[in-house]
Design a protein around this motif. Structure first.
Motif, short mmCIF file in Angstrom:
data_model
loop_
_atom_site.label_atom_id
_atom_site.label_comp_id
_atom_site.label_asym_id
_atom_site.label_seq_id
_atom_site.Cartn_x
_atom_site.Cartn_y
_atom_site.Cartn_z
N PRO A 56 0.83 -1.21 0.00
CA PRO A 56 0.00 0.00 0.00
C PRO A 56 0.87 1.26 0.00
O PRO A 56 1.86 1.34 0.71
N GLY A 57 0.47 2.20 -0.84
CA GLY A 57 1.21 3.45 -0.94
C GLY A 57 0.49 4.58 -0.22
O GLY A 57 -0.51 4.38 0.48
N MET A 58 1.00 5.78 -0.41
CA MET A 58 0.45 6.96 0.24
C MET A 58 -1.00 7.18 -0.17
O MET A 58 -1.82 7.57 0.66
N ILE A 59 -1.34 6.91 -1.43
CA ILE A 59 -2.72 7.11 -1.89
C ILE A 59 -3.66 6.17 -1.15
O ILE A 59 -4.77 6.57 -0.78
N ALA A 60 -3.25 4.93 -0.90
CA ALA A 60 -4.10 3.99 -0.18
C ALA A 60 -4.35 4.46 1.25
O ALA A 60 -5.48 4.40 1.74
N TYR A 61 -3.32 4.97 1.90
CA TYR A 61 -3.48 5.43 3.28
C TYR A 61 -4.35 6.69 3.36
O TYR A 61 -5.22 6.80 4.22
N ILE A 62 -4.12 7.62 2.45
CA ILE A 62 -4.92 8.85 2.46
C ILE A 62 -6.38 8.54 2.13
O ILE A 62 -7.30 9.07 2.77
N SER A 63 -6.61 7.66 1.15
CA SER A 63 -7.98 7.27 0.80
C SER A 63 -8.67 6.58 1.97
O SER A 63 -9.86 6.82 2.23
N GLY A 64 -7.95 5.72 2.67
CA GLY A 64 -8.53 5.04 3.83
C GLY A 64 -8.91 6.01 4.93
O GLY A 64 -9.97 5.87 5.56
N VAL A 65 -8.07 7.02 5.17
CA VAL A 65 -8.40 8.03 6.20
C VAL A 65 -9.62 8.83 5.78
O VAL A 65 -10.51 9.09 6.60
N ILE A 66 -9.70 9.21 4.51
CA ILE A 66 -10.86 9.98 4.04
C ILE A 66 -12.14 9.16 4.15
O ILE A 66 -13.18 9.66 4.60
N ILE A 67 -12.07 7.88 3.78
CA ILE A 67 -13.25 7.01 3.90
C ILE A 67 -13.65 6.86 5.36
O ILE A 67 -14.84 6.89 5.70
N ALA A 68 -12.67 6.73 6.26
CA ALA A 68 -12.98 6.61 7.69
C ALA A 68 -13.62 7.91 8.21
O ALA A 68 -14.54 7.86 9.03
N LEU A 69 -13.13 9.06 7.76
CA LEU A 69 -13.70 10.33 8.20
C LEU A 69 -15.12 10.54 7.69
O LEU A 69 -15.91 11.26 8.31
N LEU A 70 -15.45 9.89 6.57
CA LEU A 70 -16.81 10.00 6.03
C LEU A 70 -17.77 9.05 6.73
O LEU A 70 -18.96 9.03 6.41
N GLY A 71 -17.29 8.25 7.66
CA GLY A 71 -18.16 7.40 8.46
C GLY A 71 -18.09 5.92 8.14
O GLY A 71 -18.74 5.12 8.80
N CYS A 72 -17.37 5.52 7.13
CA CYS A 72 -17.25 4.10 6.78
C CYS A 72 -16.01 3.54 7.46
O CYS A 72 -15.01 3.24 6.81
#
Length: 125
Positions: free
Chosen positions: A76-92
């Motif tokens: 996993p790269g930086m995009i995967a980690y940033i996307s995961g944080v954004i998805i978590a902040l959106l409630g998922c």
């Protein structure tokens, strides 16, 4: 009229064009050719720097000098980690935030030599 006497004599132009550092200044650009040290007076092998991509790359290993197709490993790269944080902040946050770590387009690809196991580079997404 010139107070210091006659004008200086004409100087012919240089016979060779100016070097890179004379005309532009600074350090000349790096050469894409990297010599490999020869052992016991053998021939010197010159290789080019090959950019690595998302798939195995055909090249000559700069460590062992063997013609290879690189071995690849994805992480996993930086995009995967940033996307995961954004998805978590959106409630998922119940596992959905881990989905980007399973998508190939979010993974960095690490290349190595299958012969000598030398690390050859990384393709970042």
């Amino acid at each position: 009229m010139n107070k210091n006497g006659p004008p200086p004599p004409y100087e012919p132009p240089p016979t060779a064009p100016p070097t890179y550092s004379q005309s532009v200044g600074g350090v000349p650009p790096a050469s894409p050719y990297t010599p490999i040290q020869s052992f016991a007076g053998g021939p010197t092998i010159v290789t080019t720097v090959v950019p690595v991509g998302p798939h195995p790359t055909h090249m000559i290993c700069p460590q062992c000098g063997t013609e290879i197709d690189t071995a690849t490993k994805t992480e996993p790269g930086m995009i995967a980690y940033i996307s995961g944080v954004i998805i978590a902040l959106l409630g998922c946050w119940l596992g959905c935030c881990l989905i980007p770590c399973c998508i190939d387009e979010c993974m960095d690809v690490h290349h190595s030599c299958p012969q000598c196991k030398a690390y050859l580079g990384r393709h970042r997404r």
